[in-house]
Design an enzyme around this catalytic site. Structure first.
Site, PDB file in Angstrom:
ATOM      1  N   GLN A 179      -7.664  -2.516  -0.937  1.00 40.08           N
ATOM      2  CA  GLN A 179      -8.997  -3.255  -1.325  1.00 40.08           C
ATOM      3  C   GLN A 179      -9.800  -2.857  -0.404  1.00 40.08           C
ATOM      4  OE1 GLN A 179      -6.812  -7.764  -1.024  1.00 40.08           O
ATOM      5  NE2 GLN A 179      -7.906  -7.514  -3.184  1.00 40.08           N
ATOM      6  N   PHE A 180      -9.726  -2.432   0.526  1.00 40.38           N
ATOM      7  CA  PHE A 180     -10.264  -2.569   2.288  1.00 40.38           C
ATOM      8  C   PHE A 180      -9.375  -0.847   2.565  1.00 40.38           C
ATOM      9  CE2 PHE A 180     -11.402  -7.009   1.175  1.00 40.38           C
ATOM     10  CZ  PHE A 180     -12.394  -6.579   2.247  1.00 40.38           C
ATOM     11  N   HIS A 224     -11.693  -5.127   8.200  1.00 41.34           N
ATOM     12  CA  HIS A 224     -12.470  -4.671   7.303  1.00 41.34           C
ATOM     13  C   HIS A 224     -13.618  -3.926   7.381  1.00 41.34           C
ATOM     14  CE1 HIS A 224      -9.539  -8.658   6.865  1.00 41.34           C
ATOM     15  NE2 HIS A 224      -9.962  -8.015   5.613  1.00 41.34           N
ATOM     16  N   ASP A 259      -9.498  -0.022   5.519  1.00 41.66           N
ATOM     17  CA  ASP A 259      -8.505  -0.148   6.939  1.00 41.66           C
ATOM     18  C   ASP A 259      -6.879  -0.478   6.419  1.00 41.66           C
ATOM     19  OD1 ASP A 259     -11.415  -1.456   6.370  1.00 41.66           O
ATOM     20  OD2 ASP A 259     -11.078  -2.114   8.380  1.00 41.66           O
ATOM     21  N   PHE A 260      -6.430  -1.422   4.831  1.00 38.60           N
ATOM     22  CA  PHE A 260      -5.773  -1.267   4.550  1.00 38.60           C
ATOM     23  C   PHE A 260      -4.546  -0.591   4.029  1.00 38.60           C
ATOM     24  CE2 PHE A 260      -6.937  -5.182   3.560  1.00 38.60           C
ATOM     25  CZ  PHE A 260      -6.650  -6.111   5.188  1.00 38.60           C
ATOM     26  N   GLU A 292       0.720  -0.833   0.458  1.00 39.50           N
ATOM     27  CA  GLU A 292      -0.143  -0.292   0.127  1.00 39.50           C
ATOM     28  C   GLU A 292       0.574   1.188  -0.209  1.00 39.50           C
ATOM     29  OE1 GLU A 292      -1.063  -2.301   2.126  1.00 39.50           O
ATOM     30  OE2 GLU A 292      -3.368  -3.379   1.056  1.00 39.50           O
TER      31      GLU A 292
END
Ligand SMILES: Cc1ncc(C[n+]2csc(CCOP(=O)(O)OP(=O)(O)O)c2C)c(N)n1
Lengths: 320, 341
Positions: free
Chosen positions: B99-100, B144, B102-103, B77
């Site tokens: 992707q989410f 997530h 959160d990441f 990321e």
């Protein structure tokens, strides 16, 4: 090439010694971080790049590379002295300067962060169909090879097979932390294999070797052989910054091969090979000293940023 | 499924009549298709977004339609954001799919310190768009489900948008990419397939402008993203049960905040609830309350109120998850307290 690199080294050394004096005289606010002892590595890289075509993301100890790449002395002087006429206009200082539109990125402090950014600029060139013959280079210290950004960036560049040259100046210490507290591989060069990129070993005190290895590494990137990782062995001949005396570097190391001053080695090699005479070098030294002095004197006279007229705006197009 | 969760889904049943055909995630897909088609500077970068079409299928078919412009990234990321920054400086308009949301914590440094500072430091803007699949869905758990908008909004130099409707999902993504500054585009995963619309409408609002989603006169709920729908539902219930007319303001953009619209609404109603799905400490709701208290104290007939998620990680089990975030029930409770002051 030898003459160009040497003159950039000379300019960097003279400029940085004057910056050190200005700092000690209280004329520079904030830190002063010098590349003393690393000029040969840095300048030999910068000289391989062409401003306007290539990308260069210099780091802390890259005055040599900046000068060889084509940065004007006045940009450095203005940034250190907080002139509002400089590229950073007093909004950022010292080594945190650049001209991104000319391909020279302005480093942020966070080590490793430039690696993926240069990769991104190269990817943009590829998407525009303009990558042919272009190279992006960045420098980093041994300590910063431990960051996630370094790993992510180099791995990404390798996956995309981008013409990225990463030059690791292993000056044996990251601030005060020695290599054996930084990584456990025998040699940082071993990592090149892990990333699937070409590795180049370099004695960073040896001027002629610097010229040869940088030419080869940049040339291979330019010719489409993907990322290149150069690991230069050397020592910084100064503290981490001018506030630091570097007393944690053992005398034995200073007295050994890596403790050689690349400026002295370069001057001897350049005369020996007939690239320049001693008299020429002296003339360069004098001319450069005057030019640097003039730039620093000018920058000191220039207006400083004014909080009343400052545009306190972080976005280019305010929405409200 | 317990009562709380059932009622949550029921809210969206109202919106899922057969005739309604475009989902929120389709709108995101369509916007990216439009952008790729119309602007050669646009490319997409993210994990599994190429032939696989993305974890949520927001890029489905785009790799085939636009060869070489929809690129799979490594699970990096920091580098994804860094690559986007470098490409943007070099004239491109990258869209990064995390992707989410959160990441994106791994990309935090590049986003706030590199992208966010770049224009102020160098005068060169960084036109990147970072798509963050945000917010909770049942069973997604602590890593997530996060709502990261306040984190990014805190830093200077970033625009943060939180579309709540299908049409906004489309238009605000187009506008985000056209904008010269970095935009953090928070798309709500719960809305992806539940929220549908017969077509994409354009009401002419630009980034930075809020919308009165539901007019009213007794109190104002200022909210954004998926909570807009919960707020409307609570407002409908309060009207049906007690005749209260609640105004719902959808911020749409949380950085910067359209204070004109917020203050005008509070001026009409005299009462404020700031509602958000994110954690309760600080954040968008605190900002709204602070600004309304500071700039519109004289407009208030009651202490300004806030309602957020609970101050724990987002729990995995649907029973806990449904009680972790604000629901129409808890919103109604908060509103009754506000209205009875
Ligand atoms: C991510 C990050 N962590 C910490 C620092 C603070 N810091 C600045 S320079 C430095 C040492 C860097 O060592 P190295 O990478 O070996 O480069 P050198 O200074 O030796 O040239 C540290 C720890 C930083 N700038 N960035």
């Amino acid at each position: 090439m030898a003459r160009k690199v040497f003159r950039a080294m000379l300019e960097a050394r003279i400029l940085e010694m004057k910056l050190s004096s200005l700092y000690k005289a209280g004329k520079i606010v904030g830190g002063v971080y010098l590349g003393k002892g690393q000029e040969a590595v840095s300048a030999s890289l910068g000289a391989q790049l062409e401003m306007g075509r290539d990308f260069f993301a210099p780091l802390i100890r890259d005055q040599g590379g900046r000068t060889a790449f084509g940065e004007e002395v006045i940009d450095c002087a203005r940034t250190y002295l907080g002139s509002v006429l400089g590229p950073m206009r007093g909004r950022d200082g010292n080594i945190h300067r650049g001209r991104p539109q000319q391909g020279m990125f302005a480093m942020i402090s966070h080590l490793g962060a430039a690696v993926p950014v240069v990769a991104g600029a190269l990817l943009a060139k590829r998407l525009k169909g303009e990558l042919e013959g272009v190279v992006g280079a960045t420098c980093i210290g041994d300590g910063a090879t431990s960051t996630g950004a370094f790993h992510e960036g180099l791995n990404t560049a390798a996956v995309e097979r981008l013409p990225l040259v990463v030059v690791v100046a292993n000056n044996q210490f990251a601030y005060s932390t020695p290599n054996d507290r930084q990584f456990a591989c025998a040699d940082l060069l071993d990592r090149a294999k892990g990333y699937g990129v070409d590795g180049h070993d370099l004695d960073g005190t040896d001027f002629l070797q610097c010229l040869r290895v940088m030419s080869e590494a940049v040339g291979r990137a330019r010719a489409g052989h993907g990322p290149q990782m150069v690991v230069a062995r050397l020592l910084r001949l100064t503290g981490h910054g001018e506030h630091d005396d570097g007393s944690y570097v053992p005398d034995t190391l200073r007295a050994g091969h890596l403790g050689r001053d690349c400026m002295d080695v370069a001057a001897a090699q350049i005369v020996e090979c007939g690239y320049a005479t001693t008299a020429e070098i002296e003339a360069w030294r004098e001319e450069t000293g005057e030019r640097v002095q003039a730039a620093l004197a000018a920058a000191q006279q220039e207006p400083k940023p004014d909080p009343w007229t400052e545009v306190w705006q972080a976005c280019s197009k305010p929405l409200i | 499924m317990d009562g709380g969760l059932a009622s949550l889904f029921e809210a969206f049943d109202l919106n899922t009549a057969q005739s309604m055909s475009i989902t929120y995630v389709d709108a995101i897909l369509q916007a990216q298709e439009t952008l790729l088609r119309e602007d050669p500077r646009v490319f997409l970068y993210g994990q599994d977004i190429s032939r696989f079409g993305g974890a949520f299928k927001a890029t489905k078919g785009l790799a085939e339609a636009f060869p070489g412009r929809v690129l799979d990234s490594p699970i990096s990321e920091d580098a994804m954001a860094g690559v986007a920054i470098g490409a943007a400086i070099e004239g491109m308009r990258p869209i990064v799919e995390m992707q989410f949301a959160d990441f994106s914590s791994i990309a935090f440094n590049q986003l706030v310190n590199h992208a966010g500072t770049h224009f102020y430091r160098t005068g060169v803007p960084v036109p990147i768009t970072i798509r963050l699949p945000s917010g909770g869905t049942p069973g997604s758990g602590p890593f997530h489900s996060q709502s990261m908008e306040a984190i990014y909004a805190h830093y200077p130099g970033l625009v943060v948008v939180t579309p709540a409707t299908v049409s906004d999902a489309y238009h605000m993504l187009i506008q985000a990419v056209a904008h010269d500054d970095p935009v953090i585009y928070c798309e709500h995963k719960f809305l992806y397939r539940w929220l549908k619309s017969p077509s994409i409408q354009d009401d002419g609002l630009s980034l930075g402008q809020a919308r009165i989603t539901r007019p009213g006169k007794h109190a104002t709920i200022v909210t954004y993203s998926a909570m807009v729908h919960e707020a409307v539902r609570a407002a409908d219930r309060l009207q049906a049960e007690s005749g209260w007319e609640i105004e719902v303001v959808d911020l749409r953009t949380v950085k910067p905040i359209d204070m004109d619209t917020v203050l005008a609404s509070v001026a009409r109603t005299g009462r404020l609830l700031a509602l958000g799905e994110a954690f309760p400490w600080g954040g968008v709701t605190a900002e709204i309350v602070a600004r309304v208290a500071g700039e519109g104290f004289h407009l208030l007939d009651a202490p300004p109120a806030r309602l957020n998620s609970r101050d724990t990680p987002v729990p995995y089990h649907p029973n806990l998850w449904a009680a972790h975030r604000p629901t129409p029930e808890t919103i109604c409770l908060a509103m009754r307290e506000l209205l009875s002051f």
